[in-house]
Design an enzyme around this catalytic site. Structure first.
Site, PDB file in Angstrom:
ATOM      1  N   ASP A  20       0.818  -1.224   0.000  1.00 10.64           N
ATOM      2  CA  ASP A  20       0.000   0.000   0.000  1.00 10.64           C
ATOM      3  C   ASP A  20       0.851   1.273   0.000  1.00 10.64           C
ATOM      4  O   ASP A  20       0.437   2.305   0.551  1.00 10.64           O
ATOM      5  CB  ASP A  20      -0.973   0.031   1.195  1.00 10.64           C
ATOM      6  N   LYS A  23       2.375   2.209  -5.096  1.00 12.19           N
ATOM      7  CA  LYS A  23       3.032   1.702  -6.311  1.00 12.19           C
ATOM      8  C   LYS A  23       2.147   1.902  -7.531  1.00 12.19           C
ATOM      9  O   LYS A  23       2.638   2.133  -8.629  1.00 12.19           O
ATOM     10  CB  LYS A  23       3.335   0.200  -6.177  1.00 12.19           C
ATOM     11  N   GLY A  47      -4.161  -4.240  -4.360  1.00  9.07           N
ATOM     12  CA  GLY A  47      -5.168  -3.231  -4.687  1.00  9.07           C
ATOM     13  C   GLY A  47      -4.436  -1.959  -5.054  1.00  9.07           C
ATOM     14  O   GLY A  47      -4.027  -1.204  -4.179  1.00  9.07           O
ATOM     15  N   HIS A  48      -4.222  -1.752  -6.341  1.00  2.90           N
ATOM     16  CA  HIS A  48      -3.457  -0.584  -6.789  1.00  2.90           C
ATOM     17  C   HIS A  48      -4.428   0.535  -7.178  1.00  2.90           C
ATOM     18  O   HIS A  48      -5.203   0.386  -8.115  1.00  2.90           O
ATOM     19  CB  HIS A  48      -2.540  -0.957  -7.949  1.00  2.90           C
ATOM     20  N   THR A 136      -6.000 -11.776   2.860  1.00  2.00           N
ATOM     21  CA  THR A 136      -7.063 -11.074   2.134  1.00  2.00           C
ATOM     22  C   THR A 136      -8.172 -12.049   1.710  1.00  2.00           C
ATOM     23  O   THR A 136      -9.111 -11.634   1.029  1.00  2.00           O
ATOM     24  CB  THR A 136      -6.485 -10.396   0.875  1.00  2.00           C
ATOM     25  N   GLN A 235       2.368  -5.761  -3.147  1.00  2.00           N
ATOM     26  CA  GLN A 235       2.735  -5.871  -1.722  1.00  2.00           C
ATOM     27  C   GLN A 235       4.072  -5.143  -1.470  1.00  2.00           C
ATOM     28  O   GLN A 235       4.378  -4.211  -2.201  1.00  2.00           O
ATOM     29  CB  GLN A 235       2.769  -7.331  -1.257  1.00  2.00           C
ATOM     30  N   LEU A 343       3.358  12.438   1.072  1.00  2.00           N
ATOM     31  CA  LEU A 343       4.021  13.435   1.922  1.00  2.00           C
ATOM     32  C   LEU A 343       2.984  14.409   2.491  1.00  2.00           C
ATOM     33  O   LEU A 343       3.052  14.805   3.654  1.00  2.00           O
ATOM     34  CB  LEU A 343       5.059  14.216   1.096  1.00  2.00           C
TER      35      LEU A 343
HETATM   36  P1  IMP Z   1      -2.468 -12.871   1.516  1.00  2.00           P
HETATM   37  O1  IMP Z   1      -1.529 -12.270   0.532  1.00  2.00           O
HETATM   38  O2  IMP Z   1      -3.923 -12.660   1.165  1.00  2.00           O
HETATM   39  O3  IMP Z   1      -2.146 -14.297   1.835  1.00  2.00           O
HETATM   40  O4  IMP Z   1      -2.274 -12.077   2.918  1.00  2.00           O
HETATM   41  C1  IMP Z   1      -1.080 -12.186   3.692  1.00  2.00           C
HETATM   42  C2  IMP Z   1      -0.748 -10.856   4.340  1.00  2.00           C
HETATM   43  O5  IMP Z   1      -0.367  -9.918   3.346  1.00  2.00           O
HETATM   44  C3  IMP Z   1      -1.907 -10.192   5.101  1.00  2.00           C
HETATM   45  O6  IMP Z   1      -1.376  -9.488   6.206  1.00  2.00           O
HETATM   46  C4  IMP Z   1      -2.476  -9.220   4.094  1.00  2.00           C
HETATM   47  O7  IMP Z   1      -3.165  -8.148   4.713  1.00  2.00           O
HETATM   48  C5  IMP Z   1      -1.193  -8.750   3.437  1.00  2.00           C
HETATM   49  N1  IMP Z   1      -1.397  -8.273   2.063  1.00  2.00           N
HETATM   50  C6  IMP Z   1      -1.599  -9.003   0.963  1.00  2.00           C
HETATM   51  N2  IMP Z   1      -1.707  -8.218  -0.118  1.00  2.00           N
HETATM   52  C7  IMP Z   1      -1.564  -6.950   0.317  1.00  2.00           C
HETATM   53  C8  IMP Z   1      -1.543  -5.688  -0.340  1.00  2.00           C
HETATM   54  O8  IMP Z   1      -1.679  -5.565  -1.572  1.00  2.00           O
HETATM   55  N3  IMP Z   1      -1.366  -4.607   0.465  1.00  2.00           N
HETATM   56  C9  IMP Z   1      -1.169  -4.710   1.804  1.00  2.00           C
HETATM   57  N4  IMP Z   1      -1.170  -5.864   2.454  1.00  2.00           N
HETATM   58  C10 IMP Z   1      -1.360  -6.988   1.716  1.00  2.00           C
END
Ligand code: IMP
Length: 435
Positions: A20, A23, A47-48, A136, A235, A343
């Site tokens: 987050d 990017k 989620g971009h 997620t 991520q 910022l």
């Molecule tokens: P997963 O990728 O759904 O298995 O989640 C594993 C961890 O990564 C969790 O803490 C999610 O909240 C975090 N996570 C996965 N994708 C994102 C992202 O795009 N942004 C922020 N956190 C993410």
């Protein structure tokens, strides 16, 4: 020099915190100078968010390049592709006047996320109880698990329907056992019904195969023709399955090494690695976070920064900038540049903090701990910076930024040991300061 100056042909953009970082916005801006944009890991867990004029787009799977005319968007072999999430996203974009058909390619080697992966993801989280990761629920971990176990379904397998049926049936059976094993009643969940999955997959088969390609070949051809390629990470480094806060991580390599492996090219083709960080830090999901804020300070940052997950809507956990984590992220990515986003969210603060090191067991340490349990015990040692208390959103050059904001940014640059390339001061494309 900014990234994608004339000498840079292939640029990787990676998150250098817990995801987050913005990017999507950076990739969208850089896509204007690229011919090909490639996602190389992760899936619809990302989620971009990209703002174009008054329109806001949230992209989960499709690369940000889709919002720029003439750009080819690719999903590399490192991505796990949920066909239905992709279909929803493609329909949503088409309905808003963004052409997708003919502009997207997917590696034949990319693995598919199937409904039983999502059922497993949810059930496994239940089974983890207090040790849940806070995923997620998009089936990402189970899809990568099948890939590494050599039991997954790849896009190219869809050519062979008999093989597809065998893989889906075996996967759904394993998922049913896994769901039962965590004490959840599998009942008649649609996601565990192989026949239903195959019926639905059959409907999408030709559409998916129409996008099948070799992403590596496409990238090499584009580079050979003198075009520019953007490799768009998802991520961030601290969610990397090896270099992050394991086990509170995602299931893929989110760092720059994966930009090559996950798109099908050799690392020597990548000219620059741009690390994106927020001017503060957020985390969504469970896991250690030394500089996490609570109470009114956290609320304030969350409100001003609109810190709610773009995929799940969950409130993000805000905290101060962490220099220890930044040094780690810079090292494991080999960053050649850094972009600082949001910022402007700090514009109204009287004081801003940076954790310069941690205190653990009575000693000061500046190395990011390898274990989540150690990180959980780490106490941040802060340096305090005076706030600039002026709006920055209309600044378009570094010199226009308030002197205190400049000093704060230079400190981040020093910690990252990589030159500052971009500062983002608002959500729009125009709210960007190239350095
Ligand atoms: P997963 O990728 O759904 O298995 O989640 C594993 C961890 O990564 C969790 O803490 C999610 O909240 C975090 N996570 C996965 N994708 C994102 C992202 O795009 N942004 C922020 N956190 C993410």
């Amino acid at each position: 020099m900014t990234p994608f100056s004339d000498s840079v042909r292939c640029l990787a953009v990676v998150g250098a915190q817990w995801g987050d970082e913005g990017k999507g916005k950076l990739s969208d801006i850089l896509a204007a100078r690229a011919s090909v944009v490639v996602r190389f890991q992760g899936g619809a867990n990302a989620g971009h968010t990209v703002r174009v004029g008054d329109d806001e787009f949230i992209l989960h799977l499709i690369p940000s390049g889709i919002l720029t005319d003439g750009v080819r968007s690719l999903l590399g072999c490192g991505v796990v592709v949920d066909p239905w999430a992709l279909q929803r996203e493609a329909h949503g974009l088409t309905a808003r006047g963004i052409a997708v058909t003919g502009r997207m390619g997917i590696s034949r080697r990319a693995h598919l996320v199937l409904p039983h992966h999502r059922e497993m993801d949810v059930a496994q989280e239940v089974g983890r109880g207090d040790n849940r990761i806070g995923t997620t629920s998009r089936g990402i971990g189970p899809a990568y698990r099948d890939k590494v176990a050599r039991e997954g379904l790849r896009l190219g397998d869809l050519h062979d329907w008999g093989r597809t049926c065998r893989i889906v049936e075996a996967g759904a059976r394993r998922a049913r056992f896994a769901v039962e094993a965590v004490g959840v009643d599998p009942g008649d969940r649609a996601g565990l019904d192989a026949a239903l999955t195959l019926e639905r997959l059959g409907d999408l088969r030709q559409w998916l195969l129409g996008m099948a390609t070799s992403t590596g070949d496409e990238i090499r051809s584009a580079l050979a023709a003198g075009k520019r390629v953007l490799l768009e990470g998802a991520q961030g480094a601290l969610l990397d399955v090896d270099h992050g806060t394991y086990p509170f991580v995602t299931s893929s390599t989110t760092t720059a090494g994966a930009a090559a492996a996950g798109s099908g090219i050799g690392p020597t083709l990548i000219d620059e690695v741009l690390g994106v960080v927020k001017a503060y830090v957020t985390r969504v999901g469970e896991g250690p976070f030394p500089t996490e804020l609570s109470g009114r300070e956290a609320e304030k940052l969350r409100r001003i920064g609109r810190e709610f997950g773009a995929t799940t809507g969950r409130p993000r956990r805000p905290g101060w900038f962490d220099a220890v984590a930044m040094r780690h992220a810079a090292a494991v990515n080999g960053l050649t540049g850094v972009a600082v986003t949001k910022l402007d969210v700090l514009d109204s603060l009287e004081e801003i903090k940076i954790a310069s090191c941690y205190r653990m067991d009575g000693k000061e340490i500046d190395r990011f701990p390898d274990s989540a349990a150690d990180l959980d015990r780490a106490e941040p040692v802060y340096e305090t910076w005076p706030g600039w208390r002026e709006p920055t959103t209309e600044c378009r050059t570094f010199d226009e930024l308030p002197a205190r904001a400049q000093a704060y940014l230079r400190r981040i640059e020093e910690v990252a040991s990589a030159p500052l390339r971009y500062v983002s001061v608002g959500p729009d494309r125009a709210h960007t300061v190239p350095i």
